[in-house]
Every structure is written in structure tokens, then in C-alpha cells.
Design a protein around this motif. Sequence first.
Motif, mmCIF file in Angstrom:
data_model
loop_
_atom_site.group_PDB
_atom_site.id
_atom_site.type_symbol
_atom_site.label_atom_id
_atom_site.label_comp_id
_atom_site.label_asym_id
_atom_site.label_seq_id
_atom_site.Cartn_x
_atom_site.Cartn_y
_atom_site.Cartn_z
ATOM 1 N N LEU A 1 -4.612 3.893 -11.129
ATOM 2 C CA LEU A 1 -4.697 4.650 -10.133
ATOM 3 C C LEU A 1 -5.946 4.439 -9.258
ATOM 4 O O LEU A 1 -6.131 4.995 -7.994
ATOM 5 C CB LEU A 1 -4.759 6.196 -10.677
ATOM 6 N N ALA A 2 -6.756 3.641 -9.594
ATOM 7 C CA ALA A 2 -8.147 3.229 -8.916
ATOM 8 C C ALA A 2 -7.737 2.440 -7.815
ATOM 9 O O ALA A 2 -8.412 2.193 -6.768
ATOM 10 C CB ALA A 2 -9.087 2.477 -9.660
ATOM 11 N N TYR A 3 -6.383 1.829 -7.797
ATOM 12 C CA TYR A 3 -5.771 1.112 -6.775
ATOM 13 C C TYR A 3 -4.856 1.948 -5.726
ATOM 14 O O TYR A 3 -4.280 1.354 -4.858
ATOM 15 C CB TYR A 3 -5.262 -0.316 -7.096
ATOM 16 N N GLN A 4 -4.872 3.187 -6.113
ATOM 17 C CA GLN A 4 -3.932 3.840 -5.277
ATOM 18 C C GLN A 4 -4.623 3.908 -3.667
ATOM 19 O O GLN A 4 -5.812 3.795 -3.352
ATOM 20 C CB GLN A 4 -3.532 5.290 -5.568
ATOM 21 N N SER A 5 -3.568 3.945 -2.853
ATOM 22 C CA SER A 5 -4.160 3.444 -1.354
ATOM 23 C C SER A 5 -5.093 4.438 -0.486
ATOM 24 O O SER A 5 -5.650 4.009 0.289
ATOM 25 C CB SER A 5 -2.693 3.379 -0.497
ATOM 26 N N ILE A 6 -5.176 5.666 -1.139
ATOM 27 C CA ILE A 6 -6.098 6.557 -0.359
ATOM 28 C C ILE A 6 -7.573 6.288 -0.953
ATOM 29 O O ILE A 6 -8.506 6.313 -0.339
ATOM 30 C CB ILE A 6 -5.655 8.030 -0.707
ATOM 31 N N VAL A 7 -7.643 5.847 -2.405
ATOM 32 C CA VAL A 7 -8.898 5.577 -2.981
ATOM 33 C C VAL A 7 -9.607 4.277 -2.316
ATOM 34 O O VAL A 7 -10.438 3.924 -1.999
ATOM 35 C CB VAL A 7 -8.629 5.140 -4.490
ATOM 36 N N LYS B 1 0.851 -1.190 0.071
ATOM 37 C CA LYS B 1 0.069 -0.059 0.036
ATOM 38 C C LYS B 1 1.021 1.221 -0.141
ATOM 39 O O LYS B 1 0.425 2.280 -0.537
ATOM 40 C CB LYS B 1 -0.965 0.010 1.198
ATOM 41 N N TYR B 2 2.242 0.841 0.401
ATOM 42 C CA TYR B 2 3.016 2.271 0.581
ATOM 43 C C TYR B 2 3.388 2.487 -0.917
ATOM 44 O O TYR B 2 3.707 3.841 -1.308
ATOM 45 C CB TYR B 2 3.874 2.124 1.636
ATOM 46 N N ILE B 3 3.689 1.486 -1.521
ATOM 47 C CA ILE B 3 4.219 1.784 -2.877
ATOM 48 C C ILE B 3 3.251 2.526 -3.912
ATOM 49 O O ILE B 3 3.337 3.170 -4.571
ATOM 50 C CB ILE B 3 4.794 0.221 -3.718
ATOM 51 N N ARG B 4 2.099 1.937 -3.422
ATOM 52 C CA ARG B 4 0.915 2.404 -4.575
ATOM 53 C C ARG B 4 0.250 3.829 -3.961
ATOM 54 O O ARG B 4 -0.200 4.534 -4.657
ATOM 55 C CB ARG B 4 -0.390 1.679 -4.348
ATOM 56 N N LEU B 5 0.863 4.367 -2.698
ATOM 57 C CA LEU B 5 0.822 5.874 -2.401
ATOM 58 C C LEU B 5 1.882 6.432 -2.962
ATOM 59 O O LEU B 5 1.885 7.631 -3.468
ATOM 60 C CB LEU B 5 0.747 5.794 -0.987
ATOM 61 N N LEU B 6 3.174 6.031 -2.933
ATOM 62 C CA LEU B 6 4.328 6.954 -3.287
ATOM 63 C C LEU B 6 4.651 6.796 -4.641
ATOM 64 O O LEU B 6 5.381 7.808 -5.155
ATOM 65 C CB LEU B 6 5.717 6.453 -2.473
ATOM 66 N N ARG B 7 4.416 5.783 -5.318
ATOM 67 C CA ARG B 7 4.375 5.539 -6.817
ATOM 68 C C ARG B 7 5.865 5.779 -7.368
ATOM 69 O O ARG B 7 6.155 6.480 -8.099
ATOM 70 C CB ARG B 7 3.457 6.530 -7.536
ATOM 71 N N PRO B 8 6.939 5.118 -6.646
ATOM 72 C CA PRO B 8 8.408 5.394 -7.132
ATOM 73 C C PRO B 8 8.525 5.260 -8.787
ATOM 74 O O PRO B 8 9.550 5.860 -9.350
ATOM 75 C CB PRO B 8 9.123 4.190 -6.370
ATOM 76 N N VAL B 9 7.726 4.266 -9.394
ATOM 77 C CA VAL B 9 8.127 4.088 -10.878
ATOM 78 C C VAL B 9 7.871 5.550 -11.591
ATOM 79 O O VAL B 9 8.374 5.922 -12.561
ATOM 80 C CB VAL B 9 7.168 2.868 -11.317
ATOM 81 N N LYS C 1 -5.509 11.281 6.768
ATOM 82 C CA LYS C 1 -4.878 11.814 8.062
ATOM 83 C C LYS C 1 -3.594 11.238 8.114
ATOM 84 O O LYS C 1 -2.478 12.052 8.239
ATOM 85 C CB LYS C 1 -5.790 11.381 9.118
ATOM 86 N N LYS C 2 -3.289 10.118 7.796
ATOM 87 C CA LYS C 2 -2.107 9.294 7.912
ATOM 88 C C LYS C 2 -1.016 9.703 6.646
ATOM 89 O O LYS C 2 0.111 9.995 6.791
ATOM 90 C CB LYS C 2 -2.357 7.744 7.794
ATOM 91 N N ALA C 3 -1.826 9.923 5.653
ATOM 92 C CA ALA C 3 -1.061 10.456 4.376
ATOM 93 C C ALA C 3 -0.566 11.752 4.744
ATOM 94 O O ALA C 3 0.650 12.235 4.086
ATOM 95 C CB ALA C 3 -2.133 10.309 3.162
ATOM 96 N N GLY D 1 -8.846 3.141 0.522
ATOM 97 C CA GLY D 1 -9.054 3.306 2.241
ATOM 98 C C GLY D 1 -8.019 2.702 2.930
ATOM 99 O O GLY D 1 -8.140 2.534 3.899
ATOM 100 N N GLU D 2 -6.936 1.957 2.248
ATOM 101 C CA GLU D 2 -5.819 1.278 2.998
ATOM 102 C C GLU D 2 -5.211 2.115 3.772
ATOM 103 O O GLU D 2 -4.546 1.916 4.790
ATOM 104 C CB GLU D 2 -5.033 0.698 2.289
#
Length: 295
Positions: A76-82, A4-12, A89-91, A84-85
Motif C-alpha cells: 500500500l506504500a505504492y498506492q497512487s495517492i501516497v 497508477k489506476y490499478i494501484r488506486l482501484l485495487r481490483p484484486v 482532487k482527481k481521486a 503522488g501520481e
Amino acid sequence: MKSKYIRLLRPVAWITFLLPFSVGFGLGIKSNSHPFIIIYAFIAFITWMSFSFILNALADKHVDKFHDGRSKDMNLAYQSIVTGEITEKKALYLSIIFLFSSIIFAWLVNTLFFLLILIVDVVGYIYSMPPLRLKAKPVTDIICNTTAGGLIFIAGLSIGGENLYPLIILAVFVMTSIFYIPTVVTDFEFDKKAGIKTSAVYFSPKRLLQVMYPLTAFLVVIGLIILLTGNLELKLISLLIIIYTIPSTIVANLRLKGERLFIHENWILVPFILFSTVIIIYGILKVMGLFIPLN
Ligand code: GPP
Ligand code: MG
């Protein structure tokens, strides 16, 4: 599924900015540069990107859920804020930690580097976040990406302090705006559906892609001047820029069918990561004194 962190930060997706940063690093570094300075600089880069991409995920929450997985580093539909993972607030907390980290590590590099990282942090903020949210307005979306790409190149150059040559800096600004255009055009349908007026939505995909031609012509002129006046390193870089940009502009214009641009993201990501890796290795060899710089 990626963490979920990789899908939040998107290093690629950082690869697009890693290229100007690493080219700046490779050109600017000297054999007497301290290895720790380089490590701090790369941490500042990573934390700046993390900060900017978390804000982007937060601000795009209601847009990203419509994404169909096309032409991007991830669906992007799987990015972690979408999904809910990760809560908003945490982000937000994470983004603040990354912001301060980028500022602190940049401070350890040098004053110019520090000022540039401060500016690109601000650009990362105003690009995504309201009230300005410049990514959703025509022209300012391009200006933000061009500014961030150009300034992160100068930041890379400043690590070693060599080759602060205005023409190569201008070339990188122009090149960044050229390569941003196909990326915003591939987003056309997605942005239009979400009601975002990017440059592609405002000017139409066809007209915006055509702007790549005069920009490429301008870049070739700058490149030719560098070829005549620069040192061997700069000559080589400007030659590669010309060789890569001319066919990219033609292909991007040919691949538009109706309003849909058929370009796979790997046409940009793969050459960008390969070239970044080569130039980072070149820079490290220079620092180690194992490579006689092409001056
Ligand atoms: C992606 O923007 C996010 C960034 C490029 C963050 C950094 C930006 C700066 C200008 C510093 P996007 O929302 O336009 O694209 P995507 O749809 O891929 O998220
Ligand atoms: Mg986004």
C-alpha cells in the motif's frame, strides 16, 4: 509496476466481495433473465468497488505509507495517492463519477438491487471517511464488512430473483464476519503503529481469532438446516461453505505466533477467485438455458 489506476482501484482486493456477489448471481439467476440486466449489475458492482476503494485510498493516505507489503493484494506504500501520481482532487472526482455510475447502472437492474447498492455505497463511505471512519473503531469495522458482504450477496440474488431464502442469506452474513477476522488480524501491527483501533487492536489478535470458533459453530448449524431443507443448489453451496470454513477457522487460529498472524493473502484470494469464476460460469450457463438448474 502496475498502472497508477490499478494501484488506486485495487481490483484484486475486490475478490473478497466478488465471491458473495457472484454466488448470489449464480443462485438467483433464471433462464429468462435478460443478459443486459446482468451486465448492468456487474458494472454497478465494479463501480461500487471502485468508489469505495478510492475513498479508502484517500482516507488511508497517511496510514498506507507505513505498509511493508505483507498479507495484502499490494504494497500500500505504492498506492497512487501516497506516491503522488494521482492527486487527491482527481481521486475525488473519479470517486464521484464511480458513485453516480453505480447508482445509475443499479437503477437499470431492479428496485431491490438499486436500494442495496445505495446502502453499500453509504457503507463504503462511512467505513473509510471521517467523521465516522468506522474502519478505525472496534466492532464497527467488522459490522461494515459483514453488512457490505451480506447485502452484496442479496443484490446478486436479486438480479434473477430466485432463492431469496433467509437461511442462506444469514449464512453469508456469518461467513463474511468469520473471514473478515483473519484479514483484520494480519493488519494488527500495521494498524497499531498507525494508531487505528480496529477490533484486532482493541480485543487482541488472539481473542478476536477465537471468536471465529462460535461463529463457525453457528454457521455449521445454519448449514446443516439448509442441507436438510434447501434445494440441491443450496445444499451444495452450504456443504462447500462448511467444508471451507471449518479448516480455515482452525488454521487461522494455529497460525498466530505471538501477535503476528502468518497467513498468505492467497489462502483467501485464490479459492475466492476460483469459486467466483466457477459460479459465474454456472450462472451464465443457466441464463443460456445450457444447464438444467440443480433445483
Ligand atoms: C479496504 O479497507 C477497503 C475496503 C474494503 C473498501 C470497501 C469497504 C466496504 C466496507 C464497502 P481497509 O483500509 O480496512 O484495508 P486495506 O488496509 O487493505 O486498505
Ligand atoms: Mg485501506
